[in-house]
Design an enzyme around this catalytic site. Sequence first.
Site, PDB file in Angstrom:
ATOM      1  N   THR A  69      13.260  12.494  -6.330  1.00  0.00           N
ATOM      2  CA  THR A  69      14.246  12.523  -7.414  1.00  0.00           C
ATOM      3  C   THR A  69      15.364  11.806  -6.820  1.00  0.00           C
ATOM      4  O   THR A  69      15.892  13.088  -5.988  1.00  0.00           O
ATOM      5  CB  THR A  69      13.967  13.692  -7.651  1.00  0.00           C
ATOM      6  OG1 THR A  69      12.454  14.506  -8.541  1.00  0.00           O
ATOM      7  CG2 THR A  69      14.512  14.207  -9.003  1.00  0.00           C
ATOM      8  N   LYS A  89      11.907  11.553 -15.152  1.00  0.00           N
ATOM      9  CA  LYS A  89      11.774  12.864 -14.448  1.00  0.00           C
ATOM     10  C   LYS A  89      12.753  13.668 -14.487  1.00  0.00           C
ATOM     11  O   LYS A  89      12.737  15.359 -14.751  1.00  0.00           O
ATOM     12  CB  LYS A  89      12.595  13.213 -12.961  1.00  0.00           C
ATOM     13  CG  LYS A  89      12.218  13.920 -11.950  1.00  0.00           C
ATOM     14  CD  LYS A  89      10.282  14.504 -11.719  1.00  0.00           C
ATOM     15  CE  LYS A  89      10.585  15.348 -10.926  1.00  0.00           C
ATOM     16  NZ  LYS A  89      10.118  14.851  -9.476  1.00  0.00           N
ATOM     17  N   LYS A 130      19.688  20.306  -6.776  1.00  0.00           N
ATOM     18  CA  LYS A 130      19.363  19.058  -6.712  1.00  0.00           C
ATOM     19  C   LYS A 130      19.067  18.468  -7.393  1.00  0.00           C
ATOM     20  O   LYS A 130      19.898  17.657  -8.381  1.00  0.00           O
ATOM     21  CB  LYS A 130      18.996  18.304  -4.870  1.00  0.00           C
ATOM     22  CG  LYS A 130      19.579  17.091  -5.012  1.00  0.00           C
ATOM     23  CD  LYS A 130      18.271  16.166  -5.485  1.00  0.00           C
ATOM     24  CE  LYS A 130      16.713  16.595  -4.801  1.00  0.00           C
ATOM     25  NZ  LYS A 130      15.355  15.223  -5.299  1.00  0.00           N
TER      26      LYS A 130
END
Length: 277
Positions: free
Chosen positions: A82, A157, A225
């Site tokens: 990701t 995502k 993150k």
Amino acid sequence: MGAPMAGHLLTKGHDLVVWNRTATKADALVADGASRAESLADLAPSADLVILCVGTTEDVGECLAEMAPHARPETTFVDHSTISPEGAIRFHRDLGERGMRFIDAPITGGSMGAINGTLTVFCGGDERVIETVKPVLAAYSKRVERVGGPGSGQTMKAANQIAVAGALLGLCESLAFAANAGLDLSQTRDLLSGGAAGSWAFENYGPKILNSDWSPGFSVKNQRKDLRYCLEAATDQRMELPGTALVDELLATLSAEGRGEEATAALFEVLRRRKRR
């Protein structure tokens, strides 16, 4: 995530060469029949398809910088990390200029999805290239879909992680309220998960909260993150994500307490002790 995914590739009969920044993490795969590369530069010339699953945009960039000079033309790189949509677009462009192919292909389904081979993969890139790798990715996925051009996988995502953050907050806030009100948490979780309040978070993180089990799972550090990439992408779109920003702010409390490696469900403890001023 990467180890069980690689294990599925082995059991499905694929020839597999593995490398990990922590060499011992590949030992079990080598024992099961995988070959071990001594470095990424060593791995790159032997592979038609390279699958990455690391942490950040910077991590992906470092891996590609080591491999690209040694890889064959038309090598396909599939990145399950990701990262930022902007970074993914840059990698598509840079590898394309070298005659190579890149697919941004982040995954959802968690560690259990990797273990059970039931991940969902959001693919961004050229449709023909994606079609060629689908049979390989199917080894550990229940669904592999192209969602658009370069960077679109990472954008999807981000949308996924925005929803995950909201569900996490709903779960932890609900159970913190119930606990502080003196309700039985096990009964609360059982009753709510079977109705309109039910969610993947209730099913999978609810038991962790009941057992005060803060082992990841998905860590606070990694969730923050991902949320950083979501907030940056929203800024690029000139929009606000107030719920996502709130979850990141609350998780920052855990980070400040040195609990960044714990499961995100530990947010329950932050909310339970949070009092109106």
